[in-house]
Enzyme design. Structure first.
Site, short mmCIF file in Angstrom:
data_model
loop_
_atom_site.label_atom_id
_atom_site.label_comp_id
_atom_site.label_asym_id
_atom_site.label_seq_id
_atom_site.Cartn_x
_atom_site.Cartn_y
_atom_site.Cartn_z
N GLU A 54 0.85 -1.19 0.00
CA GLU A 54 0.00 0.00 0.00
C GLU A 54 0.89 1.24 0.00
O GLU A 54 2.01 1.23 0.51
CB GLU A 54 -0.94 0.02 1.21
CG GLU A 54 -2.06 -0.99 1.10
CD GLU A 54 -3.17 -0.79 2.13
OE1 GLU A 54 -3.16 0.21 2.87
OE2 GLU A 54 -4.05 -1.66 2.19
N HIS A 112 -4.71 6.71 0.02
CA HIS A 112 -3.88 5.51 0.06
C HIS A 112 -4.48 4.46 -0.88
O HIS A 112 -5.57 4.63 -1.41
CB HIS A 112 -3.70 4.97 1.49
CG HIS A 112 -4.90 4.35 2.11
ND1 HIS A 112 -5.94 5.09 2.64
CD2 HIS A 112 -5.24 3.05 2.30
CE1 HIS A 112 -6.85 4.26 3.15
NE2 HIS A 112 -6.45 3.03 2.94
N HIS A 135 -5.44 0.29 -1.87
CA HIS A 135 -5.88 -1.01 -1.35
C HIS A 135 -5.68 -2.04 -2.45
O HIS A 135 -5.90 -1.73 -3.63
CB HIS A 135 -7.36 -0.99 -0.98
CG HIS A 135 -7.65 -0.54 0.42
ND1 HIS A 135 -8.88 -0.72 1.00
CD2 HIS A 135 -6.89 0.09 1.34
CE1 HIS A 135 -8.86 -0.23 2.23
NE2 HIS A 135 -7.66 0.28 2.45
N ASP A 195 -9.23 2.34 8.82
CA ASP A 195 -9.32 3.54 7.98
C ASP A 195 -10.32 4.52 8.57
O ASP A 195 -10.01 5.70 8.75
CB ASP A 195 -9.77 3.19 6.54
CG ASP A 195 -8.71 2.45 5.75
OD1 ASP A 195 -7.51 2.61 6.03
OD2 ASP A 195 -9.10 1.71 4.82
#
Length: 163
Positions: A37, A101, A103, A114
């Site tokens: 990630e 970010h 995934h 999150d």
């Protein structure tokens, strides 16, 4: 702003994502099994005439960030320098607008961690009334808004080209 990705907020305002910012995030899509990630911060403007938002730039992962296959933890080092540089370049006309970010899933869904992080971050006053959180999946990008006042987290719908 026709070629920019845009999403509608519940109150009718729009957030536009500049192509350069979108391209930066998309280059970290986790297409391979060993890809970790990645993430960073969202920096942009709030338009005076209509309170719409524009994400102009995003920071990229820094060596100090913690990156795993299914976990990303952003550290301040490097990202703050990035923000300070953009602040200086724009004569203070930019804002911290949130986080992004990746995934390793086609259609990304925020984890419990999150959402917990988003609520924690949104408690701070950044001058925008709320923050945006983008997750880039292997196929699509999704965006959420966390209203500072009500602490609601809502997914934003992509704005159609006709609107």
């Amino acid at each position: 702003m026709n070629n920019e990705l845009s999403f509608l907020l519940p109150d009718g305002r729009t957030i536009f994502i500049r192509p350069e910012a979108e391209e930066t995030m998309e280059k970290y899509r986790q297409h391979n099994r060993k890809d970790t990630e990645a993430g960073g911060i969202l920096v942009g403007r709030i338009l005076l005439e209509n309170d719409h938002f524009i994400i102009d730039k995003v920071s990229q992962p820094e060596p100090t960030d913690k990156r795993k296959r299914k976990r990303f933890k952003r550290k301040p080092i490097g990202h703050q320098d990035f923000f300070d540089q953009v602040w200086e370049e724009t004569d203070g006309r930019c804002f911290y607008l949130g986080e992004w970010h990746t995934h390793p899933e086609r259609v990304p869904t925020p984890s419990f961690i999150d959402k917990k992080d988003w609520r924690r971050i949104s408690k701070e006053d950044y001058g925008s009334g709320g923050l945006f959180f983008i997750i880039v999946g292997t196929k699509i990008m999704r965006i959420w808004f966390c209203d500072r006042k009500h602490k609601n987290i809502v997914e934003l719908k992509r704005r159609s080209v006709d609107e």
